[in-house]
Design an enzyme around this catalytic site. Sequence first.
Site: not given
Length: 322
Positions: A131-133
Amino acid sequence: MEKNKLDQLKSMTTIVIDTGDIEAIKEYSPTDATTNPSLILSAVEKPAYKPLMEEAYHYSQKAKSSGEQISLFLDKLFVNVGCEILKLIPGRVSTEVDARLSFDVEGSIQKAQSLIALYKEMGIEKERILIKLASTWEGGLAAKQLEKMGIHCNMTLLFSMPQAIHCAEAQATLISPFVGRILDWYKKHDNVPGYAPAEDPGVKSVTTIYHYFKKFSYKTQIMGASFRNKEEILELAGCDLLTISPHFLQELHDASGNVEQKLDAAKSKQLNIEPIKMNEKAFRLALNDDAMATEKLSEGIRNFAKDAQKLEKMLRTTYKIG
């Protein structure tokens, strides 16, 4: 027969493809793949993506309001593209949380959980998803909680050591420092056409972060991203991972000559480096003091948010939603 530079690089660094284009992924056999709203926006304009969009549209009709429908449509489209990519690679795909949630801890966690749930419906376990944050203070806090849930995070839009340390202390799975965007800023700021590869400010930034992480045995991996030329990539040979666009993968594939490993964890361990204490006050002050990191983080969030909005608008118009 002499190996090309891409094959040599693959022997010392995990190569990740930076694209949402399924045809490009078929061509280069990377281990992992990264996507973002900008890449998805350019990819979905191709006819091959029509069935993925159609399926996402039909899936989204279960939502109660037009706002919820477009949000679900977008999430499902990202997941559909991710699932197609995962058919072609042995490793993981990175899927981005909406950049408009970059300062919202709870919102980021909820969005990450819903993306993971959509992948699970497609038979994909969370171990294959990153998951890219955005690497804001809040992004780091969200990552800390998500990692405890077994949801792995890729911290993006990272331009500085304070961001890197905050993400490592949150035990994020990996960080993506943006090499080329750092170079862009310094070229403009210093009014110069470029730098020698070893003096490239983006290369130097990632090298410093790499040394620090290995010296203090952080588990968080480093994935150099956003390159402007193949020389930047070769200067980071030995980095844990490098995410590279199809254009530069082709350049490396076509190049011959020896690739020297520049980064080595064992050598970094021997360096004399002082630990840096990082809390929220120190993070915000250090980021504020770094004009490049402040500007590039803000600009990156704005641009990813803008592309997400463009994608939403395109989907609303095409499918006559709300």
